[in-house]
Design a protein around this motif. Structure first.
Motif, PDB file in Angstrom:
ATOM      1  N   ALA A 187       0.829  -1.209   0.000  1.00 43.47           N
ATOM      2  CA  ALA A 187       0.000   0.000   0.000  1.00 43.47           C
ATOM      3  C   ALA A 187       0.866   1.262   0.000  1.00 43.47           C
ATOM      4  CB  ALA A 187      -0.908   0.005   1.227  1.00 43.47           C
ATOM      5  N   LEU A 188       0.336   2.279  -0.614  1.00 45.65           N
ATOM      6  CA  LEU A 188       0.957   3.593  -0.642  1.00 45.65           C
ATOM      7  C   LEU A 188       0.139   4.512   0.253  1.00 45.65           C
ATOM      8  CD1 LEU A 188       3.138   5.403  -2.012  1.00 45.65           C
ATOM      9  CD2 LEU A 188       1.423   5.919  -3.743  1.00 45.65           C
ATOM     10  N   ASN A 189       0.798   5.428   0.925  1.00 39.58           N
ATOM     11  CA  ASN A 189       0.144   6.341   1.852  1.00 39.58           C
ATOM     12  C   ASN A 189       0.367   7.784   1.424  1.00 39.58           C
ATOM     13  OD1 ASN A 189      -0.445   4.216   3.955  1.00 39.58           O
ATOM     14  ND2 ASN A 189       1.777   4.075   3.871  1.00 39.58           N
ATOM     15  N   LEU A 190      -0.372   8.674   2.077  1.00 37.79           N
ATOM     16  CA  LEU A 190      -0.160  10.112   1.941  1.00 37.79           C
ATOM     17  C   LEU A 190       0.229  10.652   3.310  1.00 37.79           C
ATOM     18  CD1 LEU A 190      -3.296  11.225  -0.152  1.00 37.79           C
ATOM     19  CD2 LEU A 190      -0.955  10.903  -0.972  1.00 37.79           C
ATOM     20  N   ILE A 191       0.928  11.773   3.313  1.00 37.45           N
ATOM     21  CA  ILE A 191       1.256  12.462   4.552  1.00 37.45           C
ATOM     22  C   ILE A 191       0.904  13.928   4.360  1.00 37.45           C
ATOM     23  CG2 ILE A 191       3.677  12.774   3.869  1.00 37.45           C
ATOM     24  CD1 ILE A 191       4.381  12.449   6.887  1.00 37.45           C
ATOM     25  N   LYS A 192       0.336  14.545   5.393  1.00 37.66           N
ATOM     26  CA  LYS A 192      -0.137  15.919   5.279  1.00 37.66           C
ATOM     27  C   LYS A 192      -0.051  16.599   6.638  1.00 37.66           C
ATOM     28  CE  LYS A 192      -3.927  18.546   3.276  1.00 37.66           C
ATOM     29  NZ  LYS A 192      -3.196  19.742   3.570  1.00 37.66           N
ATOM     30  N   LEU A 228      -3.827   8.144   5.359  1.00 41.40           N
ATOM     31  CA  LEU A 228      -3.359   9.520   5.399  1.00 41.40           C
ATOM     32  C   LEU A 228      -2.728   9.712   6.772  1.00 41.40           C
ATOM     33  CD1 LEU A 228      -3.127  12.422   4.323  1.00 41.40           C
ATOM     34  CD2 LEU A 228      -5.418  12.836   5.189  1.00 41.40           C
ATOM     35  N   TYR A 229      -1.416   9.981   6.796  1.00 39.62           N
ATOM     36  CA  TYR A 229      -0.688  10.218   8.040  1.00 39.62           C
ATOM     37  C   TYR A 229      -0.707  11.705   8.323  1.00 39.62           C
ATOM     38  CZ  TYR A 229       0.960   5.433   8.219  1.00 39.62           C
ATOM     39  OH  TYR A 229       1.015   4.066   8.324  1.00 39.62           O
ATOM     40  N   VAL A 289       4.589  13.333  13.080  1.00 37.83           N
ATOM     41  CA  VAL A 289       3.553  12.393  12.668  1.00 37.83           C
ATOM     42  C   VAL A 289       3.067  11.718  13.940  1.00 37.83           C
ATOM     43  CG1 VAL A 289       2.986  10.335  11.329  1.00 37.83           C
ATOM     44  CG2 VAL A 289       4.651  11.963  10.428  1.00 37.83           C
ATOM     45  N   GLN A 290       1.743  11.809  14.195  1.00 34.20           N
ATOM     46  CA  GLN A 290       1.200  11.264  15.439  1.00 34.20           C
ATOM     47  C   GLN A 290       0.070  10.269  15.228  1.00 34.20           C
ATOM     48  OE1 GLN A 290       0.464  14.033  18.660  1.00 34.20           O
ATOM     49  NE2 GLN A 290       1.777  15.559  17.712  1.00 34.20           N
ATOM     50  N   CYS A 291      -0.561  10.293  14.043  1.00 32.83           N
ATOM     51  CA  CYS A 291      -1.700   9.407  13.827  1.00 32.83           C
ATOM     52  C   CYS A 291      -1.944   9.252  12.327  1.00 32.83           C
ATOM     53  CB  CYS A 291      -2.950   9.948  14.516  1.00 32.83           C
ATOM     54  SG  CYS A 291      -3.480  11.562  13.923  1.00 32.83           S
ATOM     55  N   ARG A 292      -2.856   8.346  12.023  1.00 33.64           N
ATOM     56  CA  ARG A 292      -3.232   8.123  10.625  1.00 33.64           C
ATOM     57  C   ARG A 292      -4.706   7.791  10.538  1.00 33.64           C
ATOM     58  NH1 ARG A 292      -4.128   2.911   9.260  1.00 33.64           N
ATOM     59  NH2 ARG A 292      -3.551   1.384  10.820  1.00 33.64           N
ATOM     60  N   GLN A 293      -5.246   7.980   9.326  1.00 32.91           N
ATOM     61  CA  GLN A 293      -6.621   7.569   9.025  1.00 32.91           C
ATOM     62  C   GLN A 293      -6.567   6.730   7.761  1.00 32.91           C
ATOM     63  OE1 GLN A 293      -8.277  11.760   9.211  1.00 32.91           O
ATOM     64  NE2 GLN A 293     -10.090  10.560   9.719  1.00 32.91           N
ATOM     65  N   LYS A 294      -7.298   5.640   7.762  1.00 36.11           N
ATOM     66  CA  LYS A 294      -7.347   4.786   6.581  1.00 36.11           C
ATOM     67  C   LYS A 294      -8.024   5.547   5.443  1.00 36.11           C
ATOM     68  CE  LYS A 294      -8.490   0.348   4.800  1.00 36.11           C
ATOM     69  NZ  LYS A 294      -9.119  -0.910   4.912  1.00 36.11           N
ATOM     70  N   LEU A 295      -7.431   5.478   4.271  1.00 34.57           N
ATOM     71  CA  LEU A 295      -7.941   6.149   3.077  1.00 34.57           C
ATOM     72  C   LEU A 295      -8.889   5.198   2.344  1.00 34.57           C
ATOM     73  CD1 LEU A 295      -7.710   8.687   1.332  1.00 34.57           C
ATOM     74  CD2 LEU A 295      -5.721   7.678   0.253  1.00 34.57           C
ATOM     75  N   MET A 296     -10.156   5.592   2.273  1.00 37.65           N
ATOM     76  CA  MET A 296     -11.187   4.734   1.692  1.00 37.65           C
ATOM     77  C   MET A 296     -11.389   4.983   0.188  1.00 37.65           C
ATOM     78  SD  MET A 296     -11.784   3.258   4.501  1.00 37.65           S
ATOM     79  CE  MET A 296     -13.165   2.213   4.157  1.00 37.65           C
TER      80      MET A 296
END
Length: 144
Positions: free
Chosen positions: A2-7, A58-59, A66-73
């Motif tokens: 999987a690939l993620n995003l960071i913002k 999304l991190y 970086v403290q948390c992430r949300q699954k990208l749907m």
């Protein structure tokens, strides 16, 4: 893989504040009779959508870490009222806390390979029960 995003999570002081904001937005949507989904609107549309929606997250960088992430749907491109191309990053409303990972400020979002993403907190002997400021300081010193 999987690939993620960071913002950057601009204007947010803590993971708890982000959780409260998400809960408020979902409640407001439900009160208006809209679907109870959570999304973040961004200007740029990711090109690697299939990799992102195949298990990516999304991190969030909060206060330089970086403290948390949300699954990208889902990723939903659209044009706003002024005709500008944007997209909704549809996210799972719950947050998964991660090990701290310092990050410098940047604009927009960036791709984040799974190998470079911080691991979730939650196992036995983890630092989840450690006070936030102590975790932050130890992370900045490279000890976490």
């Amino acid at each position: 893989m999987a690939l993620n995003l960071i913002k950057l999570c601009v204007g947010c002081e803590s993971v708890e504040q982000l959780e409260d904001w998400i809960a408020l937005r979902v409640r407001e949507k439900m009160a208006r009779g809209e679907p109870a989904e959570h999304f973040h609107t961004t200007r740029m549309v990711p090109k690697r959508v299939e990799e992102l929606t195949g298990g990516g997250s999304l991190y969030w960088v909060i206060k330089g870490i970086v403290q948390c992430r949300q699954k990208l749907m889902d990723v939903r491109p659209f044009r706003d009222a002024e005709g500008i191309s944007r997209c909704h990053l549809v996210l799972e409303p719950s947050l998964a806390r991660t090990h701290f990972q310092p990050r410098r400020a940047f604009q927009g979002w960036r791709y984040l390979e799974a190998k470079d993403a911080p691991a979730d907190i939650g196992g036995a002997g983890d630092d989840a029960d450690m006070p936030l400021e102590l975790r932050r300081e130890l992370s900045e010193l490279g000890l976490l």
